[in-house]
Design a protein around this motif. Structure first.
Motif, short mmCIF file in Angstrom:
data_model
loop_
_atom_site.label_atom_id
_atom_site.label_comp_id
_atom_site.label_asym_id
_atom_site.label_seq_id
_atom_site.Cartn_x
_atom_site.Cartn_y
_atom_site.Cartn_z
N HIS A 25 -3.55 -9.10 -0.30
CA HIS A 25 -3.99 -7.70 -0.40
C HIS A 25 -3.14 -6.80 0.47
N PHE A 26 -2.96 -5.58 -0.04
CA PHE A 26 -2.31 -4.54 0.75
C PHE A 26 -3.20 -4.25 1.94
N PRO A 27 -2.67 -4.13 3.15
CA PRO A 27 -3.52 -3.88 4.33
C PRO A 27 -4.42 -2.68 4.11
N LYS A 28 -5.73 -2.88 4.36
CA LYS A 28 -6.72 -1.83 4.11
C LYS A 28 -6.99 -1.04 5.37
N SER A 29 -7.34 0.21 5.20
CA SER A 29 -7.80 1.04 6.31
C SER A 29 -9.30 1.18 6.18
N GLU A 30 -9.99 1.25 7.32
CA GLU A 30 -11.44 1.42 7.27
C GLU A 30 -11.82 2.79 6.74
N ASN A 31 -10.90 3.71 6.76
CA ASN A 31 -11.18 5.07 6.30
C ASN A 31 -10.96 5.16 4.80
N THR A 32 -11.95 4.75 4.01
CA THR A 32 -11.83 4.78 2.56
C THR A 32 -12.74 5.83 1.94
N SER A 33 -13.21 6.75 2.75
CA SER A 33 -14.12 7.78 2.23
C SER A 33 -13.38 8.69 1.28
N PRO A 64 -9.05 -9.76 -7.70
CA PRO A 64 -8.09 -10.59 -6.96
C PRO A 64 -6.68 -9.99 -7.02
N GLY A 65 -5.93 -10.20 -5.95
CA GLY A 65 -4.57 -9.71 -5.92
C GLY A 65 -4.51 -8.23 -5.66
N TYR A 66 -3.30 -7.70 -5.76
CA TYR A 66 -3.10 -6.27 -5.52
C TYR A 66 -3.38 -5.51 -6.81
N ASP A 67 -4.31 -4.56 -6.74
CA ASP A 67 -4.64 -3.78 -7.93
C ASP A 67 -4.88 -2.33 -7.54
N PHE A 68 -5.46 -1.59 -8.45
CA PHE A 68 -5.67 -0.16 -8.23
C PHE A 68 -6.48 0.11 -6.97
N TYR A 69 -7.52 -0.72 -6.69
CA TYR A 69 -8.36 -0.44 -5.53
C TYR A 69 -7.54 -0.50 -4.24
N ASP A 70 -6.65 -1.50 -4.12
CA ASP A 70 -5.81 -1.60 -2.93
C ASP A 70 -4.87 -0.41 -2.83
N GLY A 93 3.04 -2.38 -2.74
CA GLY A 93 2.29 -3.18 -3.69
C GLY A 93 3.19 -4.14 -4.45
N ARG A 94 4.38 -3.68 -4.80
CA ARG A 94 5.33 -4.53 -5.51
C ARG A 94 5.76 -5.71 -4.65
N THR A 95 5.79 -5.50 -3.33
CA THR A 95 6.15 -6.62 -2.45
C THR A 95 5.04 -7.67 -2.43
N MET A 96 3.80 -7.23 -2.70
CA MET A 96 2.68 -8.16 -2.75
C MET A 96 2.58 -8.83 -4.11
N ASP A 97 2.90 -8.06 -5.16
CA ASP A 97 2.79 -8.58 -6.53
C ASP A 97 3.86 -7.89 -7.37
N ALA A 98 4.88 -8.65 -7.74
CA ALA A 98 6.02 -8.07 -8.46
C ALA A 98 5.64 -7.58 -9.84
N ILE A 100 3.19 -5.66 -10.55
CA ILE A 100 2.53 -4.35 -10.48
C ILE A 100 3.36 -3.31 -11.20
N SER A 101 2.68 -2.50 -12.01
CA SER A 101 3.35 -1.41 -12.72
C SER A 101 2.42 -0.21 -12.76
N LYS A 102 3.00 0.92 -13.10
CA LYS A 102 2.20 2.14 -13.22
C LYS A 102 1.11 1.95 -14.27
N GLU A 103 1.46 1.30 -15.37
CA GLU A 103 0.50 1.10 -16.46
C GLU A 103 -0.65 0.20 -16.02
N LYS A 104 -0.32 -0.86 -15.25
CA LYS A 104 -1.37 -1.78 -14.79
C LYS A 104 -2.32 -1.07 -13.82
N LEU A 105 -1.76 -0.28 -12.91
CA LEU A 105 -2.61 0.45 -11.96
C LEU A 105 -3.53 1.41 -12.70
N ALA A 106 -2.98 2.12 -13.70
CA ALA A 106 -3.80 3.06 -14.46
C ALA A 106 -4.89 2.33 -15.23
N SER A 107 -4.53 1.14 -15.78
CA SER A 107 -5.52 0.34 -16.51
C SER A 107 -6.62 -0.15 -15.58
#
Length: 220
Positions: A25-33, A64-70, A93-98, A100-107
């Motif tokens: 996962h991409f490192p998360k910040s506690e500030n997700t408001s 699971p993995g790097y997705d839109f939420y991350d 994100g691409r370094t976490m999951d090669a 990853i694309s704009k289309e996948k994030l939008a989906s």
């Protein structure tokens, strides 16, 4: 609102996969408001609690993995909508999951949006049902109170009419009391005069009898 959290719960298998891939996962910040809240709603004391339910719900269904939420967490943690922030988050994100694309994030975004809508619709439906129940209870209680008030008004009106009738009867009685002397005065006067005449007649009769008696004793 908390009763709708189960809409965010993932199947156990998916939860296990998510846990095992947590290192990706991409490192998360506690500030997700969420930002951009309607300032007119800031005085609603329930708003922070419900927003927290939405945000924790989104976190609980993080796929699971790097997705839109991350990606979403990374952008919001940066606190900026600049293009550079989006590009940096995308590159990381691409370094976490090669793959990853704009289309996948939008989906993926559509998936999270659909879950938010599910919770919203469920909350709205149940909330409106509760409002309808409250409205029905209030209407029923209002009808009962109105009926009771009408009965009391009828009783008061009846009592007022009784009071009016009693007051009229009292006035008539007082009038009769005033007329009472005049009613019996002629009879009383007649009797008084007859009593006086009786006294006088007795005296006259006795005088006559005594006069004859004395004549007998004197002349015979």
């Amino acid at each position: 609102m908390k009763s709708f959290k189960d809409l965010f719960i993932k199947p156990e298998a998916e939860e296990e996969n998510n846990t095992s891939s947590g290192s990706l996962h991409f490192p998360k910040s506690e500030n997700t408001s969420l930002e951009g809240r309607d300032s007119s709603a800031n005085d609603n004391k329930y708003l922070p609690e419900i927003i927290d339910v939405y945000e924790k719900g989104l976190q609980s269904i993080n796929m699971p993995g790097y997705d839109f939420y991350d990606f979403f967490v990374a952008v919001k943690a940066a606190g900026s909508q600049d293009e550079s922030v989006y590009r940096m988050a995308f590159q990381m994100g691409r370094t976490m999951d090669a793959s990853i694309s704009k289309e996948k994030l939008a989906s993926d975004a559509e998936f999270y949006l659909s879950k938010i809508n599910e919770v919203y619709q469920s909350y709205t439906t149940k909330g409106r049902e509760k409002l309808e129940n409250i409205s029905n209870e209030m209407r029923s209680e209002r009808d009962q109170l109105n009926s009771g008030a009408s009965q009391l008004e009828a009783e008061i009106s009846n009592l007022r009419q009784q009071i009016i009738n009693l007051e009229k009867k009292l006035a008539d009685t007082k009038k009769d009391l005033v007329k009472l002397d005049d009613k019996y005065k002629p009879q009383s006067d007649t009797i008084q005069q007859k009593l006086q005449a009786n006294d006088q007649a007795m005296e006259i009769s006795i005088q006559k009898l005594n006069s004859v008696k004395e004549g007998i004793l004197k002349f015979l």
